[in-house]
Design a protein around this motif. Structure first.
Motif, PDB file in Angstrom:
ATOM      1  N   GLN A   1     -10.092 -14.534   4.902  1.00  0.00           N
ATOM      2  CA  GLN A   1      -8.943 -13.896   5.543  1.00  0.00           C
ATOM      3  C   GLN A   1      -8.475 -12.742   4.668  1.00  0.00           C
ATOM      4  OE1 GLN A   1      -5.853 -16.608   6.596  1.00  0.00           O
ATOM      5  NE2 GLN A   1      -4.352 -15.013   7.011  1.00  0.00           N
ATOM      6  N   VAL A   2      -8.418 -11.568   5.272  1.00  0.00           N
ATOM      7  CA  VAL A   2      -8.031 -10.377   4.530  1.00  0.00           C
ATOM      8  C   VAL A   2      -6.532 -10.407   4.228  1.00  0.00           C
ATOM      9  CG1 VAL A   2      -7.832  -7.876   4.611  1.00  0.00           C
ATOM     10  CG2 VAL A   2      -9.889  -8.997   5.487  1.00  0.00           C
ATOM     11  N   GLN A   3      -6.213 -10.109   2.994  1.00  0.00           N
ATOM     12  CA  GLN A   3      -4.811  -9.959   2.593  1.00  0.00           C
ATOM     13  C   GLN A   3      -4.638  -8.622   1.888  1.00  0.00           C
ATOM     14  OE1 GLN A   3      -3.661 -13.534   0.329  1.00  0.00           O
ATOM     15  NE2 GLN A   3      -2.324 -14.014   2.049  1.00  0.00           N
ATOM     16  N   LEU A   4      -3.571  -7.947   2.231  1.00  0.00           N
ATOM     17  CA  LEU A   4      -3.219  -6.675   1.610  1.00  0.00           C
ATOM     18  C   LEU A   4      -1.785  -6.800   1.118  1.00  0.00           C
ATOM     19  CD1 LEU A   4      -4.604  -4.332   4.417  1.00  0.00           C
ATOM     20  CD2 LEU A   4      -5.747  -4.939   2.282  1.00  0.00           C
ATOM     21  N   VAL A   5      -1.590  -6.563  -0.150  1.00  0.00           N
ATOM     22  CA  VAL A   5      -0.262  -6.723  -0.742  1.00  0.00           C
ATOM     23  C   VAL A   5       0.131  -5.431  -1.438  1.00  0.00           C
ATOM     24  CG1 VAL A   5       1.166  -8.043  -2.314  1.00  0.00           C
ATOM     25  CG2 VAL A   5      -0.654  -9.199  -1.038  1.00  0.00           C
ATOM     26  N   GLU A   6       1.155  -4.778  -0.908  1.00  0.00           N
ATOM     27  CA  GLU A   6       1.634  -3.527  -1.475  1.00  0.00           C
ATOM     28  C   GLU A   6       2.680  -3.786  -2.553  1.00  0.00           C
ATOM     29  OE1 GLU A   6       1.378  -2.703   3.106  1.00  0.00           O
ATOM     30  OE2 GLU A   6       2.047  -4.319   1.782  1.00  0.00           O
ATOM     31  N   SER A   7       2.771  -2.853  -3.476  1.00  0.00           N
ATOM     32  CA  SER A   7       3.807  -2.893  -4.500  1.00  0.00           C
ATOM     33  C   SER A   7       4.037  -1.476  -5.006  1.00  0.00           C
ATOM     34  CB  SER A   7       3.418  -3.822  -5.645  1.00  0.00           C
ATOM     35  OG  SER A   7       2.228  -3.373  -6.263  1.00  0.00           O
ATOM     36  N   GLY A   8       5.111  -1.304  -5.756  1.00  0.00           N
ATOM     37  CA  GLY A   8       5.375  -0.018  -6.388  1.00  0.00           C
ATOM     38  C   GLY A   8       6.449   0.823  -5.736  1.00  0.00           C
ATOM     39  N   GLY A   9       6.962   0.377  -4.606  1.00  0.00           N
ATOM     40  CA  GLY A   9       8.023   1.134  -3.971  1.00  0.00           C
ATOM     41  C   GLY A   9       9.319   1.039  -4.755  1.00  0.00           C
ATOM     42  N   GLY A  10      10.299   1.829  -4.329  1.00  0.00           N
ATOM     43  CA  GLY A  10      11.593   1.808  -4.995  1.00  0.00           C
ATOM     44  C   GLY A  10      12.407   3.028  -4.668  1.00  0.00           C
ATOM     45  N   SER A  21       0.671   0.644  -5.024  1.00  0.00           N
ATOM     46  CA  SER A  21      -0.569  -0.105  -5.157  1.00  0.00           C
ATOM     47  C   SER A  21      -0.751  -1.021  -3.962  1.00  0.00           C
ATOM     48  CB  SER A  21      -0.556  -0.956  -6.438  1.00  0.00           C
ATOM     49  OG  SER A  21      -0.402  -0.161  -7.585  1.00  0.00           O
ATOM     50  N   CYS A  22      -1.999  -1.259  -3.614  1.00  0.00           N
ATOM     51  CA  CYS A  22      -2.336  -2.196  -2.541  1.00  0.00           C
ATOM     52  C   CYS A  22      -3.471  -3.070  -3.047  1.00  0.00           C
ATOM     53  CB  CYS A  22      -2.754  -1.449  -1.285  1.00  0.00           C
ATOM     54  SG  CYS A  22      -3.421  -2.520   0.020  1.00  0.00           S
ATOM     55  N   ALA A  23      -3.157  -4.333  -3.314  1.00  0.00           N
ATOM     56  CA  ALA A  23      -4.167  -5.283  -3.758  1.00  0.00           C
ATOM     57  C   ALA A  23      -4.824  -5.913  -2.543  1.00  0.00           C
ATOM     58  CB  ALA A  23      -3.519  -6.350  -4.636  1.00  0.00           C
ATOM     59  N   ALA A  24      -6.137  -5.765  -2.448  1.00  0.00           N
ATOM     60  CA  ALA A  24      -6.886  -6.234  -1.279  1.00  0.00           C
ATOM     61  C   ALA A  24      -7.739  -7.440  -1.654  1.00  0.00           C
ATOM     62  CB  ALA A  24      -7.766  -5.111  -0.749  1.00  0.00           C
ATOM     63  N   SER A  25      -7.785  -8.427  -0.770  1.00  0.00           N
ATOM     64  CA  SER A  25      -8.582  -9.625  -1.029  1.00  0.00           C
ATOM     65  C   SER A  25      -9.059 -10.226   0.285  1.00  0.00           C
ATOM     66  CB  SER A  25      -7.760 -10.647  -1.814  1.00  0.00           C
ATOM     67  OG  SER A  25      -6.637 -11.072  -1.060  1.00  0.00           O
ATOM     68  N   GLY A  26      -9.970 -11.184   0.189  1.00  0.00           N
ATOM     69  CA  GLY A  26     -10.389 -11.938   1.358  1.00  0.00           C
ATOM     70  C   GLY A  26     -11.754 -11.590   1.905  1.00  0.00           C
ATOM     71  N   ARG A  27     -12.338 -10.477   1.445  1.00  0.00           N
ATOM     72  CA  ARG A  27     -13.686 -10.104   1.889  1.00  0.00           C
ATOM     73  C   ARG A  27     -14.171  -8.989   0.998  1.00  0.00           C
ATOM     74  NH1 ARG A  27     -15.165  -8.408   6.935  1.00  0.00           N
ATOM     75  NH2 ARG A  27     -16.773  -7.225   5.842  1.00  0.00           N
ATOM     76  N   THR A  28     -15.429  -8.625   1.160  1.00  0.00           N
ATOM     77  CA  THR A  28     -15.926  -7.419   0.511  1.00  0.00           C
ATOM     78  C   THR A  28     -15.608  -6.227   1.402  1.00  0.00           C
ATOM     79  OG1 THR A  28     -18.083  -7.732   1.538  1.00  0.00           O
ATOM     80  CG2 THR A  28     -17.775  -8.648  -0.645  1.00  0.00           C
ATOM     81  N   PHE A  29     -15.233  -5.132   0.788  1.00  0.00           N
ATOM     82  CA  PHE A  29     -14.749  -3.982   1.554  1.00  0.00           C
ATOM     83  C   PHE A  29     -15.749  -2.835   1.572  1.00  0.00           C
ATOM     84  CE2 PHE A  29     -10.596  -5.457   2.643  1.00  0.00           C
ATOM     85  CZ  PHE A  29     -10.278  -6.388   1.671  1.00  0.00           C
ATOM     86  N   SER A  30     -17.009  -3.122   1.334  1.00  0.00           N
ATOM     87  CA  SER A  30     -17.986  -2.054   1.162  1.00  0.00           C
ATOM     88  C   SER A  30     -18.114  -1.171   2.400  1.00  0.00           C
ATOM     89  CB  SER A  30     -19.338  -2.640   0.793  1.00  0.00           C
ATOM     90  OG  SER A  30     -19.729  -3.613   1.749  1.00  0.00           O
ATOM     91  N   ASN A  31     -17.924  -1.713   3.587  1.00  0.00           N
ATOM     92  CA  ASN A  31     -18.002  -0.913   4.812  1.00  0.00           C
ATOM     93  C   ASN A  31     -16.637  -0.732   5.462  1.00  0.00           C
ATOM     94  OD1 ASN A  31     -20.833  -0.533   4.768  1.00  0.00           O
ATOM     95  ND2 ASN A  31     -21.088  -2.658   5.428  1.00  0.00           N
ATOM     96  N   TYR A  32     -15.648  -0.651   4.629  1.00  0.00           N
ATOM     97  CA  TYR A  32     -14.282  -0.528   5.106  1.00  0.00           C
ATOM     98  C   TYR A  32     -13.646   0.757   4.611  1.00  0.00           C
ATOM     99  CZ  TYR A  32     -13.434  -4.969   7.431  1.00  0.00           C
ATOM    100  OH  TYR A  32     -13.433  -5.995   8.337  1.00  0.00           O
ATOM    101  N   VAL A  33     -12.625   1.142   5.326  1.00  0.00           N
ATOM    102  CA  VAL A  33     -11.742   2.208   4.881  1.00  0.00           C
ATOM    103  C   VAL A  33     -10.347   1.602   4.729  1.00  0.00           C
ATOM    104  CG1 VAL A  33     -11.305   2.960   7.273  1.00  0.00           C
ATOM    105  CG2 VAL A  33     -10.823   4.511   5.369  1.00  0.00           C
ATOM    106  N   LEU A  34      -9.678   1.987   3.671  1.00  0.00           N
ATOM    107  CA  LEU A  34      -8.310   1.546   3.445  1.00  0.00           C
ATOM    108  C   LEU A  34      -7.377   2.735   3.559  1.00  0.00           C
ATOM    109  CD1 LEU A  34     -10.015  -0.845   2.191  1.00  0.00           C
ATOM    110  CD2 LEU A  34      -7.917  -1.367   0.958  1.00  0.00           C
ATOM    111  N   GLY A  35      -6.318   2.540   4.289  1.00  0.00           N
ATOM    112  CA  GLY A  35      -5.403   3.641   4.549  1.00  0.00           C
ATOM    113  C   GLY A  35      -3.970   3.308   4.178  1.00  0.00           C
TER     114      GLY A  35
END
Length: 127
Positions: A1-10, A21-35
């Protein structure tokens, strides 16, 4: 299950900088784009920038490409958004999102084409 956790705002003064920052987990992202997208109160969600995970190719909204920089650290599974010369109109909730690359680069800028979203991080720029 993909999880994306943002931080650094203020809260930052106009002209200042922030790095999200966006910490991504739950799969390999080799064929993905992150926006990164953002949404201000009463406005639609707006494309900011995207990066192809493997190739590192970057895409920006025209209005932000001179001030914002997207990057990724594959070893840390993290995507960053460096924001400089911030303006009051940059105030918004910033979201990290992920999708596969197969629909083509046009859809990298389309929020509805993304499959996975983080919870968002608030950025407030005071003038």
């Amino acid at each position: 299950q993909v999880q994306l956790v943002e931080s650094g705002g203020g809260l930052v003064q106009a002209g200042g900088s922030l790095r999200l920052s966006c910490a991504a987990s739950g799969r390999t992202f080799s064929n993905y784009v992150l926006g990164w997208f953002r949404q201000a109160p009463g406005k639609e969600r707006e494309f900011v920038a995207a990066i192809r995970w493997s190739a590192g190719s970057t895409y920006y909204a025209d209005s932000m490409k001179d001030r914002f920089t997207i990057s990724r650290d594959i070893g840390k599974n993290t995507v960053y958004l460096q924001m400089n010369s911030l303006k009051s109109e940059d105030t918004a909730v910033y979201y990290c999102a992920a999708k596969d690359i197969y629909s083509g680069t046009y859809y990298f800028r389309v929020a509805s084409s993304y499959d996975y979203w983080g919870q968002g991080t608030q950025v407030t720029v005071s003038s």
